[in-house]
Scaffold this motif. Structure first.
Motif, PDB file in Angstrom:
ATOM      1  N   MET A 158       0.823  -1.204   0.000  1.00 25.66           N
ATOM      2  CA  MET A 158       0.000   0.000   0.000  1.00 25.66           C
ATOM      3  C   MET A 158       0.859   1.257   0.000  1.00 25.66           C
ATOM      4  SD  MET A 158      -3.156  -0.935   2.552  1.00 25.66           S
ATOM      5  CE  MET A 158      -3.710   0.752   2.532  1.00 25.66           C
ATOM      6  N   THR A 159       1.938   1.245   0.783  1.00 25.08           N
ATOM      7  CA  THR A 159       2.830   2.399   0.859  1.00 25.08           C
ATOM      8  C   THR A 159       3.490   2.673  -0.490  1.00 25.08           C
ATOM      9  OG1 THR A 159       3.294   2.070   3.206  1.00 25.08           O
ATOM     10  CG2 THR A 159       4.910   3.322   1.948  1.00 25.08           C
ATOM     11  N   LEU A 160       4.007   1.619  -1.119  1.00 33.85           N
ATOM     12  CA  LEU A 160       4.670   1.794  -2.412  1.00 33.85           C
ATOM     13  C   LEU A 160       3.682   2.303  -3.467  1.00 33.85           C
ATOM     14  CD1 LEU A 160       6.930  -1.388  -2.530  1.00 33.85           C
ATOM     15  CD2 LEU A 160       7.625   0.952  -2.027  1.00 33.85           C
ATOM     16  N   PHE A 161       2.456   1.808  -3.415  1.00 42.08           N
ATOM     17  CA  PHE A 161       1.460   2.217  -4.406  1.00 42.08           C
ATOM     18  C   PHE A 161       1.086   3.694  -4.243  1.00 42.08           C
ATOM     19  CE2 PHE A 161      -3.000   2.848  -5.613  1.00 42.08           C
ATOM     20  CZ  PHE A 161      -2.947   2.473  -6.951  1.00 42.08           C
ATOM     21  N   PHE A 162       0.704   4.077  -3.033  1.00 40.13           N
ATOM     22  CA  PHE A 162       0.216   5.444  -2.829  1.00 40.13           C
ATOM     23  C   PHE A 162       1.350   6.475  -2.835  1.00 40.13           C
ATOM     24  CE2 PHE A 162      -3.399   3.039  -1.065  1.00 40.13           C
ATOM     25  CZ  PHE A 162      -4.421   3.626  -1.799  1.00 40.13           C
ATOM     26  N   GLU A 163       2.463   6.163  -2.168  1.00 41.98           N
ATOM     27  CA  GLU A 163       3.560   7.117  -2.161  1.00 41.98           C
ATOM     28  C   GLU A 163       4.228   7.197  -3.533  1.00 41.98           C
ATOM     29  OE1 GLU A 163       6.313   7.160   1.048  1.00 41.98           O
ATOM     30  OE2 GLU A 163       4.798   6.669   2.577  1.00 41.98           O
ATOM     31  N   GLY A 164       4.194   6.076  -4.263  1.00 49.41           N
ATOM     32  CA  GLY A 164       4.699   6.111  -5.631  1.00 49.41           C
ATOM     33  C   GLY A 164       3.847   7.000  -6.513  1.00 49.41           C
ATOM     34  N   GLY A 165       2.538   6.986  -6.281  1.00 48.09           N
ATOM     35  CA  GLY A 165       1.647   7.862  -7.037  1.00 48.09           C
ATOM     36  C   GLY A 165       1.930   9.330  -6.759  1.00 48.09           C
ATOM     37  N   VAL A 166       2.198   9.651  -5.493  1.00 50.43           N
ATOM     38  CA  VAL A 166       2.524  11.034  -5.142  1.00 50.43           C
ATOM     39  C   VAL A 166       3.875  11.428  -5.744  1.00 50.43           C
ATOM     40  CG1 VAL A 166       2.905  12.649  -3.235  1.00 50.43           C
ATOM     41  CG2 VAL A 166       1.178  10.860  -3.017  1.00 50.43           C
ATOM     42  N   LEU A 167       4.821  10.476  -5.815  1.00 54.65           N
ATOM     43  CA  LEU A 167       6.118  10.766  -6.429  1.00 54.65           C
ATOM     44  C   LEU A 167       5.939  11.141  -7.895  1.00 54.65           C
ATOM     45  CD1 LEU A 167       9.423   8.911  -5.803  1.00 54.65           C
ATOM     46  CD2 LEU A 167       8.768   9.448  -8.136  1.00 54.65           C
ATOM     47  N   LEU A 168       5.085  10.414  -8.596  1.00 55.46           N
ATOM     48  CA  LEU A 168       4.797  10.757  -9.985  1.00 55.46           C
ATOM     49  C   LEU A 168       4.185  12.144 -10.090  1.00 55.46           C
ATOM     50  CD1 LEU A 168       3.345   7.413 -11.435  1.00 55.46           C
ATOM     51  CD2 LEU A 168       5.442   8.577 -12.153  1.00 55.46           C
ATOM     52  N   ILE A 217      16.035   4.842  -4.792  1.00 53.59           N
ATOM     53  CA  ILE A 217      16.110   5.413  -3.444  1.00 53.59           C
ATOM     54  C   ILE A 217      14.744   5.347  -2.769  1.00 53.59           C
ATOM     55  CG2 ILE A 217      16.484   7.556  -2.147  1.00 53.59           C
ATOM     56  CD1 ILE A 217      18.560   8.306  -4.312  1.00 53.59           C
ATOM     57  N   PHE A 218      13.703   5.662  -3.521  1.00 56.00           N
ATOM     58  CA  PHE A 218      12.331   5.585  -3.010  1.00 56.00           C
ATOM     59  C   PHE A 218      12.004   4.160  -2.548  1.00 56.00           C
ATOM     60  CE2 PHE A 218       8.095   4.104  -4.378  1.00 56.00           C
ATOM     61  CZ  PHE A 218       7.292   4.804  -3.493  1.00 56.00           C
ATOM     62  N   LEU A 219      12.352   3.179  -3.371  1.00 56.86           N
ATOM     63  CA  LEU A 219      12.041   1.775  -3.049  1.00 56.86           C
ATOM     64  C   LEU A 219      12.793   1.312  -1.808  1.00 56.86           C
ATOM     65  CD1 LEU A 219      10.708  -0.922  -3.816  1.00 56.86           C
ATOM     66  CD2 LEU A 219      12.705  -1.390  -5.268  1.00 56.86           C
ATOM     67  N   LEU A 220      14.101   1.529  -1.767  1.00 58.24           N
ATOM     68  CA  LEU A 220      14.906   1.062  -0.633  1.00 58.24           C
ATOM     69  C   LEU A 220      14.499   1.755   0.666  1.00 58.24           C
ATOM     70  CD1 LEU A 220      18.456   0.917  -2.283  1.00 58.24           C
ATOM     71  CD2 LEU A 220      16.920  -0.998  -1.759  1.00 58.24           C
ATOM     72  N   THR A 221      14.222   3.058   0.581  1.00 61.57           N
ATOM     73  CA  THR A 221      13.839   3.807   1.778  1.00 61.57           C
ATOM     74  C   THR A 221      12.525   3.306   2.344  1.00 61.57           C
ATOM     75  OG1 THR A 221      14.972   5.785   0.964  1.00 61.57           O
ATOM     76  CG2 THR A 221      13.320   6.097   2.697  1.00 61.57           C
ATOM     77  N   ASN A 222      11.543   3.091   1.478  1.00 66.95           N
ATOM     78  CA  ASN A 222      10.230   2.683   1.962  1.00 66.95           C
ATOM     79  C   ASN A 222      10.194   1.237   2.435  1.00 66.95           C
ATOM     80  OD1 ASN A 222       7.864   4.761   1.594  1.00 66.95           O
ATOM     81  ND2 ASN A 222       9.277   5.110  -0.102  1.00 66.95           N
ATOM     82  N   VAL A 223      10.936   0.357   1.781  1.00 67.75           N
ATOM     83  CA  VAL A 223      11.013  -1.026   2.271  1.00 67.75           C
ATOM     84  C   VAL A 223      11.661  -1.040   3.647  1.00 67.75           C
ATOM     85  CG1 VAL A 223      12.084  -3.280   1.913  1.00 67.75           C
ATOM     86  CG2 VAL A 223      11.004  -2.110  -0.005  1.00 67.75           C
ATOM     87  N   GLY A 224      12.710  -0.255   3.828  1.00 65.77           N
ATOM     88  CA  GLY A 224      13.383  -0.185   5.129  1.00 65.77           C
ATOM     89  C   GLY A 224      12.488   0.360   6.223  1.00 65.77           C
TER      90      GLY A 224
END
Length: 291
Positions: free
Chosen positions: A175-185, A199-206
């Motif tokens: 859910m975090t990757l989906f919604f925060e990825g949308g805001v990044l776009l 960087i976005f992926l590694l930071t959010n997984v961590g």
């Protein structure tokens, strides 16, 4: 351009409000639950109830509450025969508060929920062939927990806590990757580049691993189950505040797109959307993690 981006962001928030399973009612919020899955079930019809300590018994008529009418008298009597002073039947004899459930498992699955879900119980079964079974005492260690009952062996096994943590991480991280990825776009467009996305992926997984190890035990055990749904997320808010600061610093230093102000603003906006979604999906998260 700024007005268009603001309008787009507000549109996303409105869509989230419409899509989330949020209901304005006084009785909202997660409720404790016990799910009993019967394996190797009897071939004849059977009733299944929970035997609870008499201290947890009460006057709430769960039969009427659940609309359980026209029951088989012989099976009911057989279950009552297991009440021997220290134990009482949850559905048939009543609890302090209402308890949802059914005596007849649907597809060999019985679900007991709402307010008076016991912390410790035995599974009681009465079969049409005259067989009566009672398991040893079982303790519920999760807010919503699944138990597998082997009718032939008369044994009970609880769902693994590791599995619950893995499912919770998968739910919150996706859910975090989906919604925060949308805001990044929304903030940086398709030109963000591979470096930004990595960087976005590694930071959010961590940060999601950190959240699972800290807030996760509360979700699985239900430590905040007795407070209002809007007060329960306060531990999450404190943890998210730390995550906001951490992610803002990471994006500020390592992103190579946009101004420093835009990177920090993105961290704030993205985490606000993610937090909003998480708070209003706590009930769904509990069901998913513990089923």
């Amino acid at each position: 351009m700024k007005k268009h981006r603001l309008f787009a962001f507000l549109s996303i928030v409105c869509l989230l409000l419409a899509a989330l399973p949020v209901f304005a009612r006084a009785d909202m919020g997660p409720k404790p639950q016990i799910t009993v899955r019967v394996v190797n079930p009897p071939s004849e019809p059977y009733y299944l109830d929970l035997l609870i300590p008499v201290e947890e018994a009460g006057d709430c008529d769960n039969l009427t509450w659940n609309g359980l009418n026209e029951l088989d008298g012989s099976l009911v009597d057989a279950l009552h025969s297991l009440e021997k002073g220290t134990f009482s039947l949850a559905l048939l004899s009543g609890t302090v508060g209402p308890l949802t459930g059914s005596l007849i498992p649907e597809n060999n699955i019985s679900i007991f929920g709402y307010h008076s879900v016991p912390k410790s119980f035995s599974i009681a079964v009465a079969c049409a062939d005259g067989t009566i079974k009672q398991t040893p005492l079982v303790k519920r260690t999760a807010f919503q927990q699944v138990f597998t009952y082997d009718y032939s062996a008369n044994t009970v096994t609880a769902q693994s806590a590791v599995r619950a943590y893995v499912r919770q991480f998968a739910y919150t991280c996706s859910m975090t990757l989906f919604f925060e990825g949308g805001v990044l776009l929304l903030f940086f467009g398709l030109s963000a580049g591979r470096r930004t996305w990595l960087i976005f992926l590694l930071t959010n997984v961590g940060t999601q691993i950190f959240l699972t190890l800290t807030w996760g035990p509360m979700v699985i055990s239900g430590d905040f189950s007795q407070v209002d749904a809007f007060l329960a997320p306060w531990p999450l808010l404190l943890l998210e505040a730390a995550i906001w600061i951490f992610e803002a610093l990471i994006y500020k230093k390592f992103f190579r797109v946009g101004s420093v102000r835009r990177r920090v603003t993105y961290a704030i906006m993205a985490n606000a959307v993610s937090l909003f979604v998480t708070i209003f999906s706590v009930s769904d998260l509990m069901r998913f993690a513990n089923r």
